[in-house]
Design an enzyme around this catalytic site. Structure first.
Site, mmCIF file in Angstrom:
data_model
loop_
_atom_site.group_PDB
_atom_site.id
_atom_site.type_symbol
_atom_site.label_atom_id
_atom_site.label_comp_id
_atom_site.label_asym_id
_atom_site.label_seq_id
_atom_site.Cartn_x
_atom_site.Cartn_y
_atom_site.Cartn_z
ATOM 1 N N GLU A 127 0.311 -4.896 11.434
ATOM 2 C CA GLU A 127 0.855 -4.236 10.203
ATOM 3 C C GLU A 127 2.360 -4.820 10.357
ATOM 4 O O GLU A 127 3.195 -5.302 9.605
ATOM 5 C CB GLU A 127 0.975 -2.732 9.942
ATOM 6 N N CYS A 146 6.151 5.830 4.607
ATOM 7 C CA CYS A 146 4.813 5.038 4.089
ATOM 8 C C CYS A 146 4.271 5.613 2.767
ATOM 9 O O CYS A 146 3.249 5.291 2.157
ATOM 10 C CB CYS A 146 3.826 4.937 5.058
ATOM 11 N N HIS A 149 3.669 -5.025 3.717
ATOM 12 C CA HIS A 149 3.658 -5.715 4.831
ATOM 13 C C HIS A 149 3.020 -7.265 4.888
ATOM 14 O O HIS A 149 2.497 -7.652 4.166
ATOM 15 C CB HIS A 149 2.523 -4.970 5.874
ATOM 16 N N HIS A 173 0.893 -1.285 -0.070
ATOM 17 C CA HIS A 173 0.046 0.047 -0.231
ATOM 18 C C HIS A 173 0.927 1.177 0.119
ATOM 19 O O HIS A 173 2.126 1.163 0.055
ATOM 20 C CB HIS A 173 -0.992 0.139 1.234
ATOM 21 N N ASP A 230 -4.985 -10.716 -0.174
ATOM 22 C CA ASP A 230 -3.440 -11.216 -0.270
ATOM 23 C C ASP A 230 -2.774 -11.024 -1.679
ATOM 24 O O ASP A 230 -3.172 -11.341 -2.865
ATOM 25 C CB ASP A 230 -3.793 -12.618 0.189
ATOM 26 N N HIS A 231 -1.502 -10.512 -1.426
ATOM 27 C CA HIS A 231 -0.802 -10.325 -2.651
ATOM 28 C C HIS A 231 -1.330 -9.396 -3.603
ATOM 29 O O HIS A 231 -1.162 -9.260 -4.910
ATOM 30 C CB HIS A 231 -0.385 -11.637 -3.252
ATOM 31 N N HIS A 262 4.946 0.281 -0.571
ATOM 32 C CA HIS A 262 5.734 -0.740 0.337
ATOM 33 C C HIS A 262 4.665 -1.710 0.802
ATOM 34 O O HIS A 262 3.544 -1.678 0.755
ATOM 35 C CB HIS A 262 6.177 0.054 1.466
#
Length: 146
Positions: free
Chosen positions: A132, A41, A49, A22, A87-88, A47
């Site tokens: 996170e 961020c 998590h 995100h 996811d991903h 970036h």
């Protein structure tokens, strides 16, 4: 089994994991203000998590099953409606939920709460913990009444 006794209130929990990228960015702000508020961020290349999600469901223990909620069913709900969706993925670009909402951990947790709440018995209480990082996490337990 004694159907005359009052059911106990218990919290059943399920922990899952997903990865996503995100960018924290407010398009109404200048680049300088975004950098000042969000720092790294706000990286224009995003970036990622490795999120840990803990879903907690509280309610009376069913006297016939012994469950608050069947954890297999809860896991299926989480997988189908959250993990497969997030996811991903790049939350900022790929997920319509965040088209007009900054995908902060707080906003992700709120969105996940609404997704799961729509799938479970409305009489059950739902709590979301979203990690996170190992040290940074948020909790959400639904809208508050003023």
């Amino acid at each position: 089994m004694n159907s005359q006794r009052k059911p106990e209130i218990v919290t059943a929990c399920r922990k899952v994991h997903f990865n996503a990228t995100h960018r924290l960015h407010n398009p109404n702000w200048t680049d300088e203000k975004n950098e000042k508020v969000f720092g790294k961020c706000n990286n224009e290349n995003y970036h990622g998590h490795n999120y840990d999600l803990i879903v907690k469901v509280s309610g009376p223990v069913n006297l016939e099953t012994g469950y608050v909620i069947d954890l297999k069913i809860l896991n299926d709900i989480i997988r189908q409606h959250v993990i497969e969706k997030y996811d991903h993925k790049n939350l900022y670009l790929d997920i319509p939920d965040f088209k007009d909402v900054n995908p902060s951990a707080e906003n992700i947790a709120v969105r996940i709460w609404h997704i799961i709440k729509d799938q479970i018995d409305p009489g059950l209480k739902l709590f979301i913990q979203l990690y996170e990082t190992e040290r940074n996490f948020v909790e959400y337990s639904g809208p508050t009444n003023p």
